[in-house]
Design a protein around this motif. Structure first.
Motif, mmCIF file in Angstrom:
data_model
loop_
_atom_site.group_PDB
_atom_site.id
_atom_site.type_symbol
_atom_site.label_atom_id
_atom_site.label_comp_id
_atom_site.label_asym_id
_atom_site.label_seq_id
_atom_site.Cartn_x
_atom_site.Cartn_y
_atom_site.Cartn_z
ATOM 1 N N GLY A 2 0.729 -1.211 -0.031
ATOM 2 C CA GLY A 2 -0.044 0.053 -0.113
ATOM 3 C C GLY A 2 0.919 1.228 -0.063
ATOM 4 N N ASP A 3 1.861 1.258 0.624
ATOM 5 C CA ASP A 3 2.993 2.483 0.827
ATOM 6 C C ASP A 3 3.507 2.547 -0.733
ATOM 7 N N ASP A 4 3.856 1.416 -1.323
ATOM 8 C CA ASP A 4 4.284 1.626 -2.673
ATOM 9 C C ASP A 4 3.383 2.423 -3.592
ATOM 10 N N LEU A 5 2.351 2.017 -3.438
ATOM 11 C CA LEU A 5 1.355 2.561 -4.565
ATOM 12 C C LEU A 5 0.905 4.037 -4.069
ATOM 13 N N PHE A 6 0.927 4.292 -2.671
ATOM 14 C CA PHE A 6 0.576 5.733 -2.277
ATOM 15 C C PHE A 6 1.760 6.694 -2.673
ATOM 16 N N ALA A 7 3.128 5.925 -2.641
ATOM 17 C CA ALA A 7 4.155 6.859 -2.794
ATOM 18 C C ALA A 7 4.319 7.050 -4.315
ATOM 19 N N TYR A 8 4.033 6.140 -5.125
ATOM 20 C CA TYR A 8 3.886 6.611 -6.393
ATOM 21 C C TYR A 8 3.216 7.711 -6.854
#
Length: 225
Positions: free
Chosen positions: A57-63
């Protein structure tokens, strides 16, 4: 003399709809897990399954955050605070409330995926933003988000005793976009697992280090849609 084969049609671009599809399938699969299984390790990772979903979830948010500013950064990341909740845990800006249970955790994942899909849809294709694996465009960030979703759901499926085989067309598109030098001698899903260091592939040594190439494959005229 034998004729040179005619070039085939260009591969379909990676889209926000593809990202939506990947996240939707992942959430549906992970929703089948036993509530007691989330504390176990996620495949070969050092994180447990709960932490791995938070990381995804953090990856998707960060992108999404990287693409979202009016002038996206080209030399570094948007400076959110990323921190681990324990030594050796993933360093995230996104954490799920443990009291919400696995259903709440998956809602966090779904929301993060929707944020990235929305930003990809509304960002002009000529826009560029920084990523450590190469300055990229909205299609590239969508492909990164799909790759993270597919392979981390693989890790999670191992830890949660689930079956996970994502659609071949999704795997093929992100391979073309992010791993242009990957072999095309096997099916797309095993090849993507090989490209990300998670599986063997006949005729190719298993990767111990890997990275994708997020740089755009072709120039896009400013103002394109």
């Amino acid at each position: 003399m034998p004729r040179t084969p005619e070039p085939g049609p260009p591969p379909s671009p990676v889209t926000a709809d593809d990202l939506d599809r990947a996240v939707r399938l992942a959430v549906a699969t992970l929703g089948e897990a036993s509530p007691a299984a989330w504390a176990g390790k996620a495949g070969s990772l050092e994180w447990d399954c709960w932490e791995t979903v938070e990381h995804l979830g953090d990856d998707l948010f960060a992108y999404a955050a990287q693409l979202a500013p009016r002038t996206p950064p080209l030399t570094g990341e948007v400076p959110f605070v990323w921190e681990s909740r324990r030594p050796g845990g993933p360093a995230n800006a996104i954490h799920a409330d443990r009291e919400a249970g696995p259903a709440g955790l998956l809602q966090v994942l779904e929301a993060s995926g929707a944020l990235l899909a929305a930003v990809v849809r509304t960002t002009p294709p000529h826009v560029r933003a920084y990523h450590v694996f190469g300055i990229s465009d909205p299609e590239g960030f969508a492909a990164m988000g799909i790759t993270e979703t597919l392979v981390h759901t693989h890790d999670l499926a191992q830890g949660l005793a689930l079956t996970w085989t994502p659609p071949a067309d999704l795997c093929a598109r992100v391979l073309t976009r992010l791993f242009p030098d990957a072999p095309r001698t096997a099916a797309p899903w095993p090849t993507l697992l090989w490209a990300t260091g998670r599986a063997d592939l006949p005729g190719h040594p298993r990767r111990t280090t890997w990275r994708w190439d997020g740089t755009p494959r072709k120039a896009t005229a400013p103002g394109g849609s």
